[in-house]
Design a protein around this motif. Structure first.
Motif, PDB file in Angstrom:
ATOM      1  N   VAL A   1      21.357  77.692  14.404  1.00 53.49           N
ATOM      2  CA  VAL A   1      21.456  77.724  16.015  1.00 53.49           C
ATOM      3  C   VAL A   1      22.082  78.143  16.214  1.00 53.49           C
ATOM      4  N   ARG A   2      21.945  78.706  17.324  1.00 49.25           N
ATOM      5  CA  ARG A   2      22.682  79.414  18.758  1.00 49.25           C
ATOM      6  C   ARG A   2      23.078  78.663  19.946  1.00 49.25           C
ATOM      7  N   ALA A   3      22.009  77.618  20.192  1.00 45.23           N
ATOM      8  CA  ALA A   3      22.701  76.224  21.592  1.00 45.23           C
ATOM      9  C   ALA A   3      22.195  75.230  21.348  1.00 45.23           C
ATOM     10  N   VAL A   4      22.631  74.238  21.921  1.00 44.85           N
ATOM     11  CA  VAL A   4      22.154  73.194  21.821  1.00 44.85           C
ATOM     12  C   VAL A   4      21.494  72.676  23.207  1.00 44.85           C
ATOM     13  N   LEU A   5      20.262  71.901  22.888  1.00 43.82           N
ATOM     14  CA  LEU A   5      20.110  71.518  24.599  1.00 43.82           C
ATOM     15  C   LEU A   5      19.928  69.408  24.039  1.00 43.82           C
ATOM     16  N   LEU A   6      20.830  69.102  24.357  1.00 42.54           N
ATOM     17  CA  LEU A   6      21.007  67.378  24.895  1.00 42.54           C
ATOM     18  C   LEU A   6      19.960  67.034  25.804  1.00 42.54           C
ATOM     19  N   THR A   7      19.044  66.400  25.726  1.00 40.22           N
ATOM     20  CA  THR A   7      17.908  65.529  26.561  1.00 40.22           C
ATOM     21  C   THR A   7      17.211  64.370  26.053  1.00 40.22           C
ATOM     22  N   ALA A   8      16.415  63.537  27.347  1.00 39.42           N
ATOM     23  CA  ALA A   8      15.973  62.307  26.606  1.00 39.42           C
ATOM     24  C   ALA A   8      14.349  62.056  26.867  1.00 39.42           C
ATOM     25  N   ALA A   9      13.938  61.300  26.676  1.00 39.30           N
ATOM     26  CA  ALA A   9      12.233  61.179  26.785  1.00 39.30           C
ATOM     27  C   ALA A   9      12.707  60.125  27.731  1.00 39.30           C
ATOM     28  N   GLY A  10      11.178  60.513  28.884  1.00 37.81           N
ATOM     29  CA  GLY A  10      11.691  59.446  29.954  1.00 37.81           C
ATOM     30  C   GLY A  10      11.636  60.268  31.241  1.00 37.81           C
ATOM     31  N   GLU A  11      11.523  59.499  32.464  1.00 39.35           N
ATOM     32  CA  GLU A  11      12.504  59.629  33.734  1.00 39.35           C
ATOM     33  C   GLU A  11      13.462  58.918  34.447  1.00 39.35           C
ATOM     34  N   ARG A  12      13.716  57.880  33.586  1.00 43.39           N
ATOM     35  CA  ARG A  12      14.611  56.322  34.201  1.00 43.39           C
ATOM     36  C   ARG A  12      16.282  57.084  34.225  1.00 43.39           C
ATOM     37  N   ALA A  13      15.907  57.630  32.657  1.00 44.80           N
ATOM     38  CA  ALA A  13      17.160  57.494  31.897  1.00 44.80           C
ATOM     39  C   ALA A  13      17.582  58.376  30.902  1.00 44.80           C
ATOM     40  N   PHE A  14      19.006  59.409  31.150  1.00 40.39           N
ATOM     41  CA  PHE A  14      18.983  60.228  30.124  1.00 40.39           C
ATOM     42  C   PHE A  14      19.345  59.158  28.953  1.00 40.39           C
ATOM     43  N   CYS A  15      20.457  58.069  28.787  1.00 42.33           N
ATOM     44  CA  CYS A  15      20.940  57.562  28.072  1.00 42.33           C
ATOM     45  C   CYS A  15      22.207  56.554  29.072  1.00 42.33           C
ATOM     46  N   VAL A  16      21.764  54.907  28.495  1.00 42.73           N
ATOM     47  CA  VAL A  16      22.973  53.958  29.315  1.00 42.73           C
ATOM     48  C   VAL A  16      23.622  53.328  28.346  1.00 42.73           C
ATOM     49  N   GLY A  17      24.055  54.156  27.462  1.00 41.04           N
ATOM     50  CA  GLY A  17      24.588  53.693  26.504  1.00 41.04           C
ATOM     51  C   GLY A  17      24.291  52.653  26.127  1.00 41.04           C
ATOM     52  N   GLN A  18      25.530  51.989  25.291  1.00 36.75           N
ATOM     53  CA  GLN A  18      25.728  50.668  24.347  1.00 36.75           C
ATOM     54  C   GLN A  18      24.261  50.254  24.917  1.00 36.75           C
ATOM     55  N   ASP A  19      23.620  49.533  23.325  1.00 36.34           N
ATOM     56  CA  ASP A  19      22.129  48.491  23.504  1.00 36.34           C
ATOM     57  C   ASP A  19      22.944  47.273  23.483  1.00 36.34           C
ATOM     58  N   LEU A  20      22.961  46.699  24.824  1.00 33.58           N
ATOM     59  CA  LEU A  20      23.476  45.236  24.834  1.00 33.58           C
ATOM     60  C   LEU A  20      22.709  44.342  24.075  1.00 33.58           C
ATOM     61  N   LYS A  21      21.693  44.397  24.339  1.00 38.63           N
ATOM     62  CA  LYS A  21      20.860  43.617  23.429  1.00 38.63           C
ATOM     63  C   LYS A  21      21.422  43.583  22.002  1.00 38.63           C
ATOM     64  N   GLU A  22      21.103  44.881  21.406  1.00 35.30           N
ATOM     65  CA  GLU A  22      21.624  44.556  20.108  1.00 35.30           C
ATOM     66  C   GLU A  22      23.502  43.645  19.882  1.00 35.30           C
ATOM     67  N   HIS A  23      23.491  44.790  20.507  1.00 29.09           N
ATOM     68  CA  HIS A  23      25.676  43.999  20.632  1.00 29.09           C
ATOM     69  C   HIS A  23      25.810  42.363  20.594  1.00 29.09           C
ATOM     70  N   ILE A  24      25.059  42.059  21.215  1.00 29.27           N
ATOM     71  CA  ILE A  24      25.797  40.578  21.837  1.00 29.27           C
ATOM     72  C   ILE A  24      25.361  39.666  20.119  1.00 29.27           C
ATOM     73  N   GLY A  25      24.346  40.032  19.238  1.00 30.80           N
ATOM     74  CA  GLY A  25      23.987  39.860  18.515  1.00 30.80           C
ATOM     75  C   GLY A  25      24.965  40.041  16.878  1.00 30.80           C
ATOM     76  N   LEU A  26      25.698  41.320  17.755  1.00 30.73           N
ATOM     77  CA  LEU A  26      26.505  42.064  16.939  1.00 30.73           C
ATOM     78  C   LEU A  26      28.129  41.026  16.349  1.00 30.73           C
TER      79      LEU A  26
END
Length: 267
Positions: A48-73
Motif C-alpha cells: 500500500v503506497r497511499a490510502v483513500l478514506l471515504t464513505a458510502a452515500g451522499e449525506r454524510a462522511f461520518c457523523v461521529g459516535q452512534d448516539l443511539k448505541e451510546h445511550i444504551g452503553l
C-alpha cells in the motif's frame, strides 16, 4: 472485517469506505473496530503506497459516535458501575488517528457529506482532503457535553489556528465546504457528483509517487510543529539522507536527465 467498513487494495492504493449510509456512517462499536483494523492493515502493508478514506452515500462522511448505541452503553455503565463506554477513545479513536496521521504514506480523505465529531477528526488526520461542495464540518462535542477527541485538539488548531479552533469547539456549528476551504480544512472542493472520482484521482497519483519521500514529508511536518528550528534542521538532514538513498530518487534524477516521466517503485 465487518461490512460496515469496506477495504480494497488495488495498484498500491488502499480504499477504506465507511459503509453505514443509512446511519450517516455513524460509529458504532463494530464500525470502530473494523475501521481500526482497516487503517492499521493499510499502514502495515508495504504494498500500500497511499490510502483513500471515504464513505458510502451522499449525506454524510461520518457523523461521529452512534448516539443511539451510546445511550444504551451509558445505561449499562450506570447499572454495572463499569465506566467502560468512554474507553472507546483509547481503544478505537486514538489508534485510528495515530495510524492515519503516522503511517509513512499519504492519506486522502474524500469527504462526501457531513463530517462531525470523530468524523471530522478522522478527516483532519488525513494529509489531504477532497471535499464535496455539499459537505460540511462540525466539531459537535460541546453540543453533547463532551470535550474534543479523535485528535481534534491537536489537528484543528494547527489547521485553523488556536483562536478559531476554540471558537469552533466552544460554539459548534456547520462549516460549509467553501468556508472550510478558506479556513484550510478542505484542500480542494469539487462538485458533489465528482467527489469520488476526484478523490480517487488524487489518491492514485500519490500511490504512484515517491513513497519514501512522501513519508519523510509527513514526518518532517509533524516534527517541525513541536520542535525548534535547529532541531528541525537536523531532522531535515536525517530525512533527506533517507530520501536521497531511495531507489525512487535515483529513478527521478535519471528521468529528469532523460527528459522522461519517472516511474516510481515506492522504495
Amino acid at each position: 472485517m465487518a461490512d460496515t467498513v469496506l477495504y480494497e487494495v488495488s495498484d498500491g492504493l488502499a480504499t477504506i469506505t465507511l459503509n453505514r449510509p443509512e446511519a450517516m456512517n455513524a460509529l458504532n462499536v463494530a464500525t470502530k473496530v473494523a475501521l481500526r483494523e482497516a487503517v492499521q492493515s493499510a499502514a502495515a502493508d508495504d504494498a500500500v503506497r497511499a490510502v483513500l478514506l471515504t464513505a458510502a452515500g451522499e449525506r454524510a462522511f461520518c457523523v461521529g459516535q452512534d448516539l443511539k448505541e451510546h445511550i444504551g452503553l451509558l445505561v449499562t455503565d450506570r447499572e454495572s458501575g463499569s465506566g467502560q463506554t468512554m474507553s472507546t477513545v483509547k481503544e478505537h479513536y486514538n489508534p485510528i488517528v495515530k495510524a492515519l496521521a503516522g503511517m509513512p504514506k499519504p492519506v486522502v480523505a474524500g469527504v462526501n457529506g457531513v463530517a462531525a465529531g470523530a468524523g471530522f477528526g478522522f478527516a483532519l488526520a488525513a494529509d489531504y482532503r477532497v471535499v464535496a461542495d455539499t459537505a460540511a464540518f462540525n466539531t459537535s462535542f460541546a453540543g453533547v457535553a463532551l470535550t474534543a477527541d479523535s485528535g481534534i485538539s491537536w489537528t484543528l488548531p494547527r489547521v485553523v489556528g488556536p483562536g478559531r479552533a476554540a471558537d469552533l469547539l466552544l460554539f459548534p456549528r456547520s462549516v460549509k465546504a467553501q468556508e472550510a476551504y478558506e479556513l484550510g480544512i478542505a484542500s480542494r472542493v469539487v462538485p458533489a457528483g465528482e467527489l469520488r472520482g476526484e478523490a480517487e484521482k488524487v489518491a492514485r497519483a500519490l500511490a504512484e509517487g515517491p513513497t519514501v519521500a512522501y513519508g519523510a514529508i509527513k514526518e518532517a511536518v509533524a516534527y517541525g510543529l513541536s520542535h525548534s528550528l535547529a532541531q528541525t534542521l537536523e531532522k531535515e538532514d536525517e530525512l533527506q539522507t533517507r530520501a536521497g538513498s531511495s531507489e525512487d530518487h535515483a529513478i527521478a534524477v535519471q528521468a529528469f536527465v532523460n527528459k522522461e516521466k519517472p516511474k516510481y517503485l515506492g522504495r
